[in-house]
Design a protein around this motif. Structure first.
Motif, PDB file in Angstrom:
ATOM      1  N   GLU A  74      45.195 -45.365  18.267  1.00 41.28           N
ATOM      2  CA  GLU A  74      44.305 -46.417  18.340  1.00 41.28           C
ATOM      3  C   GLU A  74      44.781 -47.301  19.337  1.00 41.28           C
ATOM      4  N   CYS A  75      45.951 -47.639  19.421  1.00 41.84           N
ATOM      5  CA  CYS A  75      46.444 -48.551  20.160  1.00 41.84           C
ATOM      6  C   CYS A  75      46.418 -48.197  21.674  1.00 41.84           C
ATOM      7  N   LEU A  76      46.661 -46.786  21.828  1.00 41.11           N
ATOM      8  CA  LEU A  76      46.497 -46.324  23.258  1.00 41.11           C
ATOM      9  C   LEU A  76      44.917 -46.584  23.672  1.00 41.11           C
ATOM     10  N   ARG A  77      44.086 -46.371  22.920  1.00 41.33           N
ATOM     11  CA  ARG A  77      42.665 -46.506  23.133  1.00 41.33           C
ATOM     12  C   ARG A  77      42.558 -47.805  23.421  1.00 41.33           C
ATOM     13  N   GLN A  78      43.088 -48.698  22.871  1.00 41.67           N
ATOM     14  CA  GLN A  78      42.987 -50.026  23.252  1.00 41.67           C
ATOM     15  C   GLN A  78      43.780 -50.615  24.429  1.00 41.67           C
ATOM     16  N   GLY A  79      44.287 -49.902  25.041  1.00 43.47           N
ATOM     17  CA  GLY A  79      45.366 -50.134  26.306  1.00 43.47           C
ATOM     18  C   GLY A  79      46.804 -50.887  25.797  1.00 43.47           C
ATOM     19  N   CYS A  80      46.934 -50.581  24.704  1.00 42.58           N
ATOM     20  CA  CYS A  80      48.387 -51.288  24.552  1.00 42.58           C
ATOM     21  C   CYS A  80      49.197 -50.355  23.706  1.00 42.58           C
ATOM     22  N   LYS A  81      50.406 -50.583  23.544  1.00 43.89           N
ATOM     23  CA  LYS A  81      51.444 -49.780  22.893  1.00 43.89           C
ATOM     24  C   LYS A  81      51.370 -50.056  21.328  1.00 43.89           C
ATOM     25  N   LEU A  82      52.219 -49.235  20.570  1.00 42.11           N
ATOM     26  CA  LEU A  82      52.057 -49.206  19.241  1.00 42.11           C
ATOM     27  C   LEU A  82      52.758 -50.549  18.988  1.00 42.11           C
ATOM     28  N   ASN A  83      52.272 -51.279  18.021  1.00 40.57           N
ATOM     29  CA  ASN A  83      52.447 -52.697  17.678  1.00 40.57           C
ATOM     30  C   ASN A  83      53.148 -52.829  16.316  1.00 40.57           C
TER      31      ASN A  83
END
Length: 179
Positions: A74-83
């Motif tokens: 989900e983070c990848l889909r949003q353009g960020c890394k695992l948070n």
């Protein structure tokens, strides 16, 4: 979590669950440090108690576990890394349990229940973070018995629906209760 309640009577039970977005260092706008999270929960419990809600009618609910693989996607889909990490969510769950113990309230340890016996809890989460319909059913199935136990001995404030006169419901609700 914003707590807005108008409390008119202490014949109720409250379940407080902080959202999982509290457990992130990567998004400063959402991050709530662990100590502040515990202090906020304590403040909520104190507020409810100051409004004449006894601690015996409160239930704190820990956050559910984090499905790291699904949340990473989900983070990848949003353009960020695992948070977020499930181990960190576990720290917040333990803090919630400690607040419940310190305040003399019950707690539902959703984080542990969903991972009991190393079960696959992925179906309980829609994206690795938020509860899915099945996750909400899981929460309800564990929370409702606790609520039921807290309120079952309380008198009904309104008549049972079958006891309300269809022709003149106001008499049943405001009058002497007769049909």
């Amino acid at each position: 979590m914003c707590l807005r309640l108008v409390i008119t009577h202490s014949r109720c039970a409250f379940a407080l669950k902080r959202p999982c977005s509290s457990q992130t260092d990567e998004s400063p706008k959402q991050h709530v440090p662990l100590e502040e999270y515990a202090a906020n929960l304590t403040s909520m419990v104190r507020y409810l108690r100051s409004a004449d809600v006894p601690g015996s009618r409160l239930i704190l609910v820990t956050p559910p576990p984090l499905g790291e693989a699904a949340w990473a996607q989900e983070c990848l889909r949003q353009g960020c890394k695992l948070n977020r990490l499930n181990s960190v969510v576990g720290e917040y769950a333990r803090a919630c349990l400690q607040v419940a113990q310190d305040c003399g309230t019950d707690a539902l340890d959703l984080w542990s229940l969903m991972q009991k016996d190393s079960q696959d809890f992925s179906s309980y989460l829609s994206d690795g973070l938020h509860l899915s319909p099945k996750g909400n059913e899981f929460l309800f199935s564990h929370l409702w018995p606790l609520i039921e136990k807290k309120v079952s001995s309380l008198p009904l404030l309104l008549p049972y629906w079958r006891d309300i006169a269809e022709a003149k419901p106001a008499l049943s609700l405001l009058g002497d209760g007769g049909h």
